[in-house]
Design a protein around this motif. Structure first.
Motif, PDB file in Angstrom:
ATOM      1  N   ILE A  26       0.840  -1.203   0.000  1.00  0.00           N
ATOM      2  CA  ILE A  26       0.000   0.000   0.000  1.00  0.00           C
ATOM      3  C   ILE A  26       0.871   1.248   0.000  1.00  0.00           C
ATOM      4  O   ILE A  26       0.621   2.201  -0.743  1.00  0.00           O
ATOM      5  N   GLU A  27       1.913   1.233   0.819  1.00  0.00           N
ATOM      6  CA  GLU A  27       2.833   2.373   0.885  1.00  0.00           C
ATOM      7  C   GLU A  27       3.471   2.638  -0.482  1.00  0.00           C
ATOM      8  O   GLU A  27       3.552   3.777  -0.931  1.00  0.00           O
ATOM      9  N   GLU A  28       3.899   1.580  -1.169  1.00  0.00           N
ATOM     10  CA  GLU A  28       4.510   1.727  -2.494  1.00  0.00           C
ATOM     11  C   GLU A  28       3.510   2.259  -3.509  1.00  0.00           C
ATOM     12  O   GLU A  28       3.855   3.079  -4.360  1.00  0.00           O
ATOM     13  N   ILE A  29       2.267   1.793  -3.444  1.00  0.00           N
ATOM     14  CA  ILE A  29       1.228   2.276  -4.359  1.00  0.00           C
ATOM     15  C   ILE A  29       1.000   3.766  -4.153  1.00  0.00           C
ATOM     16  O   ILE A  29       0.920   4.540  -5.115  1.00  0.00           O
ATOM     17  N   ILE A  30       0.911   4.185  -2.894  1.00  0.00           N
ATOM     18  CA  ILE A  30       0.705   5.605  -2.596  1.00  0.00           C
ATOM     19  C   ILE A  30       1.876   6.426  -3.115  1.00  0.00           C
ATOM     20  O   ILE A  30       1.690   7.447  -3.776  1.00  0.00           O
ATOM     21  N   LYS A  31       3.095   5.963  -2.851  1.00  0.00           N
ATOM     22  CA  LYS A  31       4.286   6.697  -3.291  1.00  0.00           C
ATOM     23  C   LYS A  31       4.383   6.743  -4.813  1.00  0.00           C
ATOM     24  O   LYS A  31       4.737   7.771  -5.377  1.00  0.00           O
ATOM     25  N   SER A  32       4.080   5.637  -5.493  1.00  0.00           N
ATOM     26  CA  SER A  32       4.174   5.625  -6.961  1.00  0.00           C
ATOM     27  C   SER A  32       3.104   6.520  -7.562  1.00  0.00           C
ATOM     28  O   SER A  32       3.361   7.188  -8.562  1.00  0.00           O
ATOM     29  N   GLY A  33       1.935   6.583  -6.957  1.00  0.00           N
ATOM     30  CA  GLY A  33       0.889   7.499  -7.435  1.00  0.00           C
ATOM     31  C   GLY A  33       1.311   8.935  -7.299  1.00  0.00           C
ATOM     32  O   GLY A  33       1.035   9.778  -8.156  1.00  0.00           O
ATOM     33  N   THR A  34       2.028   9.255  -6.226  1.00  0.00           N
ATOM     34  CA  THR A  34       2.535  10.599  -6.011  1.00  0.00           C
ATOM     35  C   THR A  34       3.579  10.953  -7.059  1.00  0.00           C
ATOM     36  O   THR A  34       3.566  12.028  -7.633  1.00  0.00           O
ATOM     37  N   ASN A  35       4.466  10.020  -7.363  1.00  0.00           N
ATOM     38  CA  ASN A  35       5.509  10.259  -8.362  1.00  0.00           C
ATOM     39  C   ASN A  35       4.919  10.444  -9.754  1.00  0.00           C
ATOM     40  O   ASN A  35       5.359  11.273 -10.531  1.00  0.00           O
ATOM     41  N   GLU A  36       3.855   9.663 -10.091  1.00  0.00           N
ATOM     42  CA  GLU A  36       3.206   9.801 -11.388  1.00  0.00           C
ATOM     43  C   GLU A  36       2.532  11.168 -11.505  1.00  0.00           C
ATOM     44  O   GLU A  36       2.590  11.794 -12.546  1.00  0.00           O
ATOM     45  N   THR A  37       1.900  11.617 -10.422  1.00  0.00           N
ATOM     46  CA  THR A  37       1.231  12.904 -10.424  1.00  0.00           C
ATOM     47  C   THR A  37       2.249  14.022 -10.624  1.00  0.00           C
ATOM     48  O   THR A  37       2.038  14.942 -11.402  1.00  0.00           O
ATOM     49  N   LYS A  38       3.387  13.956  -9.937  1.00  0.00           N
ATOM     50  CA  LYS A  38       4.432  14.978 -10.071  1.00  0.00           C
ATOM     51  C   LYS A  38       5.000  14.981 -11.487  1.00  0.00           C
ATOM     52  O   LYS A  38       5.294  16.025 -12.037  1.00  0.00           O
ATOM     53  N   ALA A  39       5.178  13.789 -12.086  1.00  0.00           N
ATOM     54  CA  ALA A  39       5.752  13.695 -13.422  1.00  0.00           C
ATOM     55  C   ALA A  39       4.824  14.271 -14.478  1.00  0.00           C
ATOM     56  O   ALA A  39       5.258  14.825 -15.471  1.00  0.00           O
TER      57      ALA A  39
END
Length: 99
Positions: free
Chosen positions: A84-97
């Protein structure tokens, strides 16, 4: 705390206006949610970040699982919370990109 030299009066409804240069410097846009904190006699405004709240919640849950007797479920719960933590972090990185 850093002084800005800016002062504003509170209106009859308890509102203040944050100057545009301050909002630009801090990346605060129209419609952004701000969290309100108090510390001693100071009011602190911080841009609200739901992702940070979710990550804090996941970390608290992981800590709780480590200290609780979860039996055979403990390793599964820890793995799922890490996912879950990785999913949240990867979603944040995609949004920033995408910005």
């Amino acid at each position: 705390m850093k002084a800005t030299g800016i002062t504003r009066k509170v209106d009859e409804l308890g509102r203040i206006v944050l100057p545009i240069e301050l909002r630009r410097n801090l990346g605060i846009s129209i419609g952004d949610a701000l969290e309100i904190f108090t510390e001693n006699d100071a009011i602190i405004l911080k841009r609200y970040d739901a992702v940070d709240d979710l990550l804090d919640m996941v970390n608290r849950l992981k800590d709780r699982v480590v200290f609780e007797d979860c039996g055979k479920m403990k390793p599964i719960l820890i793995d799922k919370l890490a996912e879950i933590e990785e999913i949240i972090k990867s979603g944040t990185n995609e949004t920033k990109a995408s910005k």
